[in-house]
Design an enzyme around this catalytic site. Sequence first.
Site, PDB file in Angstrom:
ATOM      1  N   HIS A  55      85.038  -4.698 -10.399  1.00  0.00           N
ATOM      2  CA  HIS A  55      85.530  -3.828 -11.069  1.00  0.00           C
ATOM      3  C   HIS A  55      85.878  -5.119 -11.932  1.00  0.00           C
ATOM      4  O   HIS A  55      86.882  -5.630 -12.519  1.00  0.00           O
ATOM      5  CB  HIS A  55      86.637  -3.326 -10.935  1.00  0.00           C
ATOM      6  CG  HIS A  55      86.850  -2.182 -11.846  1.00  0.00           C
ATOM      7  ND1 HIS A  55      88.128  -1.604 -11.997  1.00  0.00           N
ATOM      8  CD2 HIS A  55      86.764  -3.394 -13.195  1.00  0.00           C
ATOM      9  CE1 HIS A  55      87.744  -1.149 -13.173  1.00  0.00           C
ATOM     10  NE2 HIS A  55      87.505  -1.600 -14.125  1.00  0.00           N
ATOM     11  N   HIS A  75      83.861  -5.957 -15.599  1.00  0.00           N
ATOM     12  CA  HIS A  75      83.778  -6.156 -16.823  1.00  0.00           C
ATOM     13  C   HIS A  75      82.936  -7.811 -17.717  1.00  0.00           C
ATOM     14  O   HIS A  75      83.585  -8.189 -17.677  1.00  0.00           O
ATOM     15  CB  HIS A  75      84.041  -6.173 -18.089  1.00  0.00           C
ATOM     16  CG  HIS A  75      84.441  -4.325 -17.882  1.00  0.00           C
ATOM     17  ND1 HIS A  75      83.784  -3.129 -17.920  1.00  0.00           N
ATOM     18  CD2 HIS A  75      85.433  -3.852 -16.899  1.00  0.00           C
ATOM     19  CE1 HIS A  75      84.133  -1.754 -17.627  1.00  0.00           C
ATOM     20  NE2 HIS A  75      85.294  -2.186 -16.627  1.00  0.00           N
ATOM     21  N   HIS A 105      84.847   5.579 -14.237  1.00  0.00           N
ATOM     22  CA  HIS A 105      86.470   4.880 -14.514  1.00  0.00           C
ATOM     23  C   HIS A 105      86.421   6.310 -14.642  1.00  0.00           C
ATOM     24  O   HIS A 105      86.198   7.141 -15.854  1.00  0.00           O
ATOM     25  CB  HIS A 105      87.005   3.604 -15.841  1.00  0.00           C
ATOM     26  CG  HIS A 105      86.260   2.529 -15.472  1.00  0.00           C
ATOM     27  ND1 HIS A 105      84.812   2.056 -15.478  1.00  0.00           N
ATOM     28  CD2 HIS A 105      87.123   1.931 -15.914  1.00  0.00           C
ATOM     29  CE1 HIS A 105      85.240   0.725 -15.102  1.00  0.00           C
ATOM     30  NE2 HIS A 105      86.248   0.554 -16.430  1.00  0.00           N
ATOM     31  N   GLU A 150      92.499   6.414 -14.903  1.00  0.00           N
ATOM     32  CA  GLU A 150      93.292   4.765 -15.786  1.00  0.00           C
ATOM     33  C   GLU A 150      94.448   5.876 -16.683  1.00  0.00           C
ATOM     34  O   GLU A 150      95.519   5.187 -16.210  1.00  0.00           O
ATOM     35  CB  GLU A 150      91.977   3.820 -16.104  1.00  0.00           C
ATOM     36  CG  GLU A 150      92.800   2.592 -16.999  1.00  0.00           C
ATOM     37  CD  GLU A 150      91.212   1.857 -17.495  1.00  0.00           C
ATOM     38  OE1 GLU A 150      90.713   2.520 -18.155  1.00  0.00           O
ATOM     39  OE2 GLU A 150      92.114   1.215 -17.854  1.00  0.00           O
ATOM     40  N   ASP A 193      89.097  -6.517 -13.488  1.00  0.00           N
ATOM     41  CA  ASP A 193      88.766  -5.479 -14.920  1.00  0.00           C
ATOM     42  C   ASP A 193      88.320  -6.775 -16.188  1.00  0.00           C
ATOM     43  O   ASP A 193      87.028  -6.582 -15.797  1.00  0.00           O
ATOM     44  CB  ASP A 193      90.171  -4.812 -14.652  1.00  0.00           C
ATOM     45  CG  ASP A 193      89.225  -3.464 -15.629  1.00  0.00           C
ATOM     46  OD1 ASP A 193      88.471  -3.064 -16.024  1.00  0.00           O
ATOM     47  OD2 ASP A 193      90.409  -3.098 -16.635  1.00  0.00           O
TER      48      ASP A 193
HETATM   49  N1  HPA Z   1      88.536   0.567 -19.123  1.00  0.00           N
HETATM   50  C1  HPA Z   1      87.548   1.067 -20.056  1.00  0.00           C
HETATM   51  N2  HPA Z   1      86.829   0.875 -20.593  1.00  0.00           N
HETATM   52  C2  HPA Z   1      86.470  -0.524 -20.224  1.00  0.00           C
HETATM   53  C3  HPA Z   1      87.708  -1.066 -19.369  1.00  0.00           C
HETATM   54  C4  HPA Z   1      88.613  -0.377 -18.969  1.00  0.00           C
HETATM   55  O1  HPA Z   1      90.135  -1.030 -18.384  1.00  0.00           O
HETATM   56  N3  HPA Z   1      87.359  -2.491 -19.249  1.00  0.00           N
HETATM   57  C5  HPA Z   1      86.333  -2.612 -19.831  1.00  0.00           C
HETATM   58  N4  HPA Z   1      85.810  -1.898 -20.776  1.00  0.00           N
HETATM   59 ZN    ZN Z   2      87.603  -1.500 -16.041  1.00  0.00          ZN
END
Ligand code: HPA
Ligand code: ZN
Length: 349
Positions: free
Chosen positions: A25, A27, A205, A208, A286
């Site tokens: 995970h 980005h 996702h 969260e 992340d």
């Molecule tokens: N959540 C949703 N979108 C995202 C995230 C995340 O943690 N990081 C980068 N885009």
């Molecule tokens: Zn993410």
Amino acid sequence: MHHPPAIDRERLPALLARMPKAELHIHIEGSLEPEMIFALAQRNGVTLPYASVQALRQAYAFTDLQSFLDIYYAGASVLLTEQDFYDMALAYLERAARDNVVHAEIFFDPQTHTARGVAMGTVITGLERACRDAQARWGLSSALILCFLRHLSEQEAFATLEQAQPYLGRFIGVGLDSSEVGHPPEKFARVFARCRELGLRRVAHAGEEGPPAYIWGALDSLHAERIDHGVQALGDPALVQRLARERIALTVCPLSNLKLRVFPTLATHNLQALLDAGLMATVNSDDPAYFGGYINDNFLQVFAALPQLTSTHAWQLAHNSFAASFVTPAQRSAWQDRLAEAFESCAQA
Ligand code: HPA
Ligand code: ZN
């Protein structure tokens, strides 16, 4: 499953840093450090609404997911050329190799770039070239996962998939990210079904900031094979049972959860509770440039904050990272053997 030797808590930090691990995970646009944002802005003649690296860093005071996303998309606006995507990804991969990441499955957000006129091919070929070079330089394996932005429409996701068709085979799967609440997984059921037909792996996702219902939706409507974050699952016992029974991995990101106020402190993070509930949790970074740490920082800080976590948990988390990765069974068990060796040599040292 073969359990590793127990290792004293004072030697945990060295073990956490040294153990081989997969990052599932990350980005890639979230690995863009402020210094590189400014360097790329200068190289590309892009004007930023921040006077300096320090001013930009000072803007990293997030209160929730959306307050982060606004700045994250602004930062990504400096990426224009194939070389920019290469430089960004190679910097991440070099940093990950130092943390003993042996395999990374890397998210990218093409819509953030195609909306600015950057071609899909520019994004993918730049990232892919960095992945190839990382294998050659550091023996670091990696793969790409194309994420759809959930605040945009499913029709726009379909258009993005269409643009990516010439590059099928150069990314292993698709994900779903951006603003969660108000954009449930069901919105993308048709485009994920098409991706499944194309043989793409699927992650999303969910849970969260959003409720457990979004995790159910990711499983049932998107056929997601892993859940990114998923920390809200514990609020729903039937969901916990399902995730445990089907061995669905959760890619947990402790420092992200801290900075976006999903948990008020790391000491109140539910990582240990997820493991104790029998869930296949992993630890990941992340958006490391924005949340104050790469993968080993996440491991070190969450273990420091949760004193009940032991070397067995460390082994479990690293073992899970390989178990949940989209590699061949032979590759997976080769890395799990290396993990066992790292524990043996740490126990003997
Ligand atoms: N959540 C949703 N979108 C995202 C995230 C995340 O943690 N990081 C980068 N885009
Ligand atoms: Zn993410």
